[in-house]
Write a protein that holds these residues in place. Sequence first.
Motif, PDB file in Angstrom:
ATOM      1  N   ALA A 191     108.311  18.701  17.291  1.00  9.82           N
ATOM      2  CA  ALA A 191     109.588  18.146  16.836  1.00  9.82           C
ATOM      3  C   ALA A 191     110.313  19.073  15.860  1.00  9.82           C
ATOM      4  O   ALA A 191     111.519  19.318  15.991  1.00  9.82           O
ATOM      5  CB  ALA A 191     109.369  16.776  16.189  1.00  9.82           C
ATOM      6  N   GLY A 192     109.608  19.602  14.872  1.00  8.98           N
ATOM      7  CA  GLY A 192     110.256  20.461  13.879  1.00  8.98           C
ATOM      8  C   GLY A 192     110.851  21.707  14.499  1.00  8.98           C
ATOM      9  O   GLY A 192     111.974  22.109  14.162  1.00  8.98           O
ATOM     10  N   ARG A 193     110.115  22.326  15.417  1.00  6.90           N
ATOM     11  CA  ARG A 193     110.618  23.534  16.066  1.00  6.90           C
ATOM     12  C   ARG A 193     111.832  23.236  16.931  1.00  6.90           C
ATOM     13  O   ARG A 193     112.810  23.996  16.955  1.00  6.90           O
ATOM     14  CB  ARG A 193     109.511  24.161  16.917  1.00  6.90           C
ATOM     15  CG  ARG A 193     109.857  25.545  17.456  1.00  6.90           C
ATOM     16  CD  ARG A 193     108.674  26.137  18.205  1.00  6.90           C
ATOM     17  NE  ARG A 193     108.372  25.376  19.405  1.00  6.90           N
ATOM     18  CZ  ARG A 193     109.024  25.547  20.572  1.00  6.90           C
ATOM     19  NH1 ARG A 193     109.984  26.444  20.665  1.00  6.90           N
ATOM     20  NH2 ARG A 193     108.672  24.836  21.622  1.00  6.90           N
ATOM     21  N   LEU A 194     111.818  22.085  17.623  1.00  8.13           N
ATOM     22  CA  LEU A 194     112.957  21.701  18.444  1.00  8.13           C
ATOM     23  C   LEU A 194     114.188  21.423  17.582  1.00  8.13           C
ATOM     24  O   LEU A 194     115.306  21.828  17.914  1.00  8.13           O
ATOM     25  CB  LEU A 194     112.615  20.468  19.288  1.00  8.13           C
ATOM     26  CG  LEU A 194     111.881  20.711  20.601  1.00  8.13           C
ATOM     27  CD1 LEU A 194     111.574  19.387  21.282  1.00  8.13           C
ATOM     28  CD2 LEU A 194     112.696  21.606  21.516  1.00  8.13           C
TER      29      LEU A 194
ATOM     30  N   ALA B 258     114.541  25.954  27.840  1.00  5.17           N
ATOM     31  CA  ALA B 258     113.941  27.197  27.358  1.00  5.17           C
ATOM     32  C   ALA B 258     113.099  26.962  26.106  1.00  5.17           C
ATOM     33  O   ALA B 258     112.029  27.556  25.942  1.00  5.17           O
ATOM     34  CB  ALA B 258     115.041  28.221  27.070  1.00  5.17           C
ATOM     35  N   LEU B 259     113.571  26.082  25.216  1.00  2.00           N
ATOM     36  CA  LEU B 259     112.851  25.817  23.972  1.00  2.00           C
ATOM     37  C   LEU B 259     111.512  25.119  24.212  1.00  2.00           C
ATOM     38  O   LEU B 259     110.548  25.332  23.473  1.00  2.00           O
ATOM     39  CB  LEU B 259     113.704  24.941  23.043  1.00  2.00           C
ATOM     40  CG  LEU B 259     114.793  25.606  22.203  1.00  2.00           C
ATOM     41  CD1 LEU B 259     115.604  24.543  21.475  1.00  2.00           C
ATOM     42  CD2 LEU B 259     114.174  26.586  21.197  1.00  2.00           C
ATOM     43  N   SER B 260     111.489  24.270  25.235  1.00  2.00           N
ATOM     44  CA  SER B 260     110.322  23.400  25.414  1.00  2.00           C
ATOM     45  C   SER B 260     109.533  23.696  26.675  1.00  2.00           C
ATOM     46  O   SER B 260     108.663  22.898  27.058  1.00  2.00           O
ATOM     47  CB  SER B 260     110.778  21.943  25.446  1.00  2.00           C
ATOM     48  OG  SER B 260     111.598  21.701  26.584  1.00  2.00           O
ATOM     49  N   ALA B 261     109.845  24.810  27.327  1.00  2.00           N
ATOM     50  CA  ALA B 261     109.185  25.142  28.598  1.00  2.00           C
ATOM     51  C   ALA B 261     109.365  24.028  29.617  1.00  2.00           C
ATOM     52  O   ALA B 261     108.453  23.704  30.392  1.00  2.00           O
ATOM     53  CB  ALA B 261     107.708  25.440  28.379  1.00  2.00           C
TER      54      ALA B 261
END
Length: 240
Positions: A175-178, A221-224
């Motif tokens: 969640a934080g990275r997203l 792209a962010l979450s594959a």
Amino acid sequence: MSVPASAQPSSAAAEPAEYTVPAAGPEFRHELVIKRSRFITVLRRVETEDAVSDMLGSLRKEFYDARHHCSALILGPDRDIQRSNDDGEPSGTAGAPMLEVLRRHEAGSRDSNGAAADLSDVCAVVVRYFGGVLLGAGGLVRAYSSSVSLALDAADLVRRQRLRLFTLTASHAEAGRLEHGLRAAGMTLRGSSYGPAGVLLEVALQDTPEAIAAATHHLAALSAGKAVPTFGTTAWVDVS
């Protein structure tokens, strides 16, 4: 990449896509003294005429010993509701000039076309304590205009935009990275709800096919490919 049908921008765009409002939160106050008369301007963000009535009622109680509680308001994204009241001052010397200041206020340059007078969802009330010296009609117009103008110059104003909302679910670990990636891409995080199965993120972005397609691609792209957005309605969102 095609845009999901449910995410197509709204066609009912008769109203503008953005405008300026007072910042949410506490109202703003400014005082001006002219020839011993006190002019206390109260600016508040309001969205209905009932809210304006509540505001006037509370200020009349607070400043119960003041001679005048003059007001002006503009409501709605397209500024279709505009009212003013002289509250006992000579006709046209208080409410009308106050309203004109609200109508003409320019909150800075927007783009290559320059500034726009688009302030709305605002009520200005000027409470006057008479100082014993008559100002005359011209003096009153200048005093009420200046009081509101100076208050607007010092108040915190923000932009509101009609944005497309979407939600997505992420794991607690991701969640934080997203969130960071979405903000870096220019999207607005409206909230996050933590549950045992993951985190529900509510996000807003420009309501255009290009922005929606770019967001869908960026999330993949962010979450594959794991984060799938669910697009919903549009809403007015404070963006700055």
